[in-house]
Design an enzyme around this catalytic site. Sequence first.
Site, PDB file in Angstrom:
ATOM      1  N   ASP A   1       0.877  -1.167   0.000  1.00 12.75           N
ATOM      2  CA  ASP A   1       0.000   0.000   0.000  1.00 12.75           C
ATOM      3  C   ASP A   1       0.914   1.216   0.000  1.00 12.75           C
ATOM      4  OD1 ASP A   1      -2.288   1.438   2.524  1.00 12.75           O
ATOM      5  OD2 ASP A   1      -1.719   2.107   0.514  1.00 12.75           O
TER       6      ASP A   1
ATOM      7  N   LYS B   1       2.887  11.380  -3.334  1.00 15.41           N
ATOM      8  CA  LYS B   1       1.825  10.748  -4.129  1.00 15.41           C
ATOM      9  C   LYS B   1       0.940  11.784  -4.806  1.00 15.41           C
ATOM     10  CE  LYS B   1      -1.640   7.147  -3.424  1.00 15.41           C
ATOM     11  NZ  LYS B   1      -2.096   6.154  -2.436  1.00 15.41           N
TER      12      LYS B   1
ATOM     13  N   GLU C   1      -7.338   0.755  -4.214  1.00 16.57           N
ATOM     14  CA  GLU C   1      -7.283   0.669  -2.750  1.00 16.57           C
ATOM     15  C   GLU C   1      -8.583   0.207  -2.105  1.00 16.57           C
ATOM     16  OE1 GLU C   1      -5.636   4.517  -1.926  1.00 16.57           O
ATOM     17  OE2 GLU C   1      -3.721   3.886  -2.784  1.00 16.57           O
TER      18      GLU C   1
ATOM     19  N   ASP D   1     -13.010   5.322   1.514  1.00 16.67           N
ATOM     20  CA  ASP D   1     -11.563   5.409   1.715  1.00 16.67           C
ATOM     21  C   ASP D   1     -11.126   6.869   1.670  1.00 16.67           C
ATOM     22  OD1 ASP D   1      -8.694   3.842   0.030  1.00 16.67           O
ATOM     23  OD2 ASP D   1      -8.835   5.283   1.674  1.00 16.67           O
TER      24      ASP D   1
END
Lengths: 260, 603
Positions: free
Chosen positions: B8, B71, B170, B192
Site C-alpha cells: 500500500d 503521491k 485501494e 476510503d
Amino acid sequence: MSANHYEILGVSPEASDDEIRKAYYHLAREFHPDKASSPEEAVAFDERMGIVSAAYNELKDRDRRALYDKALFGTGTRNPSETQQEPAMKPPANPELAPPPPPSVPAKKTATSASITQMSSAGNPDAKITTAKRSFAKGMYLMLNGNPAKAVMFFEAAIQNNDKEPIYYARLAQAMMRSHKSFVRMLEVANKAIELDPYKSDYHMILAEIYEAANMPAKAIDAYQELLKWDPENAHALARLAELKPPENIPFWKKLFGKG
Amino acid sequence: MDKIIGIDLGTTNSVVSIFENGSPTVLLNAEGSPSTPSVVLYPNDKGDILVGELARRQQVLRAGRVVRSVKRFMGRHYSELTPELMSIGVNVKEGPNDSVLLELDGLTVTPEQVSSEILKKMKDTAVSYLGEDVLRAVITVPAYFNDTQRQATVAAAKMAGLQVARIINEPTAAALAYSIDAKKHQRIVVFDLGGGTLDVSILQLSDDVVEVLATRGDTYLGGDNFDEVLCKYVCERFQRQNGIDLTQDLQAMQRLMEAIEVCKCELSTVQETVLSLPFISINEKGLIHLNQTITRDEFESLISCFMTRMKECCHQALDDAGLTPGDIEVILPIGGSSRIPLIRNFITDLFGREPLTTVDPESSVAMGAAVQGSVLSGALREVLLLDVTPLSLGIEVAGGVFSVLIPRNSSIPVVCTRKFTTVRDNQRSVKVHVLQGERRIAKENHTLGIFSLEGIAPAPREIPEIEVSFQIDSNGILNVSAVDTTSGVKSSITIVSFGVVDMEEAQEIAAEAEAQTAADMAFLQVVKVRAKGDVHANELRSYLETFDLPEDLRKETTEMIFKYDVASVANDIDEMEERIIGMMRLLSRFEESRLVKKNLKKI
C-alpha cells in the site's frame, strides 16, 4: 460469430438481474485471466473475457439493457432516452454549405457484441437511413465530378429512403439546377429543404439562385429577403439584393443579349 | 511459485504485507513498525537516502531536503497542479513536456524517483522477513487514479527493482481483505479517505467472488486538505496576534504542519487540544511562541466545506450502481481520516448505519494487496476479484466531441469496438485521439495517447469504415487499434506512461495534426468552391462548342470562363464565387434563349 449478449452469457433474454450476474460469475471463474495456468493462456483468456465482460456491461445496467433489448427485439416499453444514445455525434453549426457529418455508426453487423449496443433503433429503419446516406454520398461524389444529371438520380434515391434530411433536398435542387431539369420540381425540392430547416441560410440561398438563374428577379428578391430574416448579416444576400432592386423593366430580348 | 508481496503506497504512510498460512500478515520494517511514513530525506549529495520515520523526524530540521506526500504529484502534469498542492514544503518546478520536478536544496528529483525510494524500503522489509529476494508485487492506487497516474506508479516500482504483478484499487483491496473473513453475500461500501484522495466504492461480495459495482472519487480531497485548512486558520490567528506571517518561514511551517497533524488526530478523541510551539518566530521584542487552543467544533466547521464533495461522491457511486443508501449492508471506513468523528457521523447519516469499527483502516489495503498477490501467484484459488475501470474511455470525433467507447464502471477485462468514418472526400488518414474522463468536450478530458491511421482507401466522405477497438486487459493496460475495413490497413497504440519520450512524440503528432487540420480546412473550402465553379465552367464550354452563338455572347462567355479560371488558379475564393454567379447568369440566359432551345441536346 454473431452471438448476442444473452447467448454469450448463456442466459435467456428474460433472465433476471441476479441470473445474469450469476452467469457472469460462472464464466469468470473459468475464463478470467487470473485463473489462467500460464501467461499464454492468460492472454487468450483476456480476449475471451473481454467479450464476456462487454456483454455483461450492457446487461447489468437496467437502462442500457432496455435499450439493447429494443435494438435486438424491437420490443420493450421503456424509453429512457429514445433518441440517439450519442447526441454528441451531431456536429456543431458549420458555416460551410456542406457541414462535415460526424463520424457515424453505420448499420450494425451482428459481429461483436459491442457494435450492436450503440444503436438506438433496430433492423429496417436503420438500414434505410444508411442507404440514404450512401446514396447521398454517391450523389455528392458525382456532382463534384461534373455529373449533376446522374447525381440527381442518387439524391432522389436518398430522399426515398430518408425524407427527413433537408440537405438531401438542397443538394437535389442544386443538381437539378445544374442539369437543367424540371423547374417545378426544383422549386418544390428547394422549398422542402427550407421547410425542414429554415435556419440554414444556405437553403434559402439555393432557392434564390434558382430564381435568379431562371430570370425571375422578383421571386429572387423575395427569397433573399426571406434569407435575411433568418440570417440578417449574410453578405452575399445583401449584395445580390442591392443589385437586383429595383427590378428594371428591360424587354426580354434585351435581357437575352445585353450584358448580365 | 514465487511470493508476490502486497504494498500500500500511501500518501502519508506505506505498508507491506504478505499472504501466508491462510491469512495476510503485515510486515514490520527495520524500525519495528508496521507502517512506514511516506517521507524521504536526501541528507547529502553523496547519494544517501533516508526513508520513513527517520526522515520524518528530520523533516523540520532539514526542511529543504525532505519530500512528503509525494503521491499527490505522481503522474500529474505541471499544468494540472492547483495552488494548494504547491503550498508548503517542497518547491515544485516545471519539467520537460509539462512534467513535474521537485526542487530541493541543490537537488532536483522526479516524483517517481521519490516514490521508488519508498518502494525500495518496502521491498527490503519483505526481503529481510522472507530471507529471499522478492521480484513481484501488487501495488495499490486510489480507484480514481487515471491511467497516467497508474503508469507513474509502475515506473516507480520498476526503478525500485519490482515487477508489478497488478495495480489494484485501494478500496477494492480493502474489500478483498475484509471478504477473506466475512465470506457472506453482502453489498458493501468502502469509504476510503486517505491523506490525499477520497474513493467511494460499492462492491458485491459472494462466496468466492468480489465484484466492484461502481467506484467514484476525488483525487484532490484527503487528510492533507484538512491539515492545510487548519494551518491557514492557525497562521491567520497568529498574524492577528503578532503581526507575523508564518507562511514565509519554511522551518516554522514544517514544525507547524507536524504539530497540526498531531492535533487533528487528538481531536478525534478529545474535545479540545492545545497547539504549542515555543520559539516559533522572532520580532523586535524577542522570541515569540505559538500557543493556541483548538476545539473540535472549530475544526469541524473548518472542514465542513469538504462534506458536500464527499456527499456527491457517495451519491454518484450509488447512482452508477443503481442502488439506494438503504441497499448497503456494510460500510468499511479506510484511511486515517475516516477516524474523524465528523466523518463517521456523516457516513452514518448518509447510509443509515454506522461504519464498521472492527476493520483496521490503515493496514487493510496492504493486506488486500497481499491476498491478490497470492491469487496471481496461483497460491490462492478460492477468491476472484472482478474490478471495473473508474473513468470513461473514448476518442475525439468531429466537432471536438468526446465519443465514449468504454463507459466508466465497466467490468474489466473488456473489449469494445465501434465503427467510425471520414469527414472529407478522399481523406487518407484519421487521427485517433484517445482520452479518459467524463466531459462531453474532448479537450476537457485527460489525453492518454494519439496515433494516426494512414493509407485509407480513397472514397467520398462517410463511405469508409474505420473500426476502432478498445481493449483493457486484466492488468488495466489499454490497447487501442484502428482498422480500415476496406483496405485492411491497421494501426494501434498501447497506452504507456507519458515519459519524456512518449510525451514528446505525442505532442509532435498532436501539433502536426493540428497544423494539418487547419491547412486542410482552408484547402477544403477552395476545393468546394472550385468544384461548384468547374461544373458551371464546363457546361458553358460545352455550350460554346455545341452551338452557334452570336459573337458578343460568345465573347462574353469566353471572358467569363477565363476570369473564373484565373481566380481558380489563384485559389481566390471570393473572386471565384463572383465568377460563378456570373456563369450561372449566363447559363440561365442560354436556357431561355430560343437559339439554344432549337438544338436542345439531352444531357
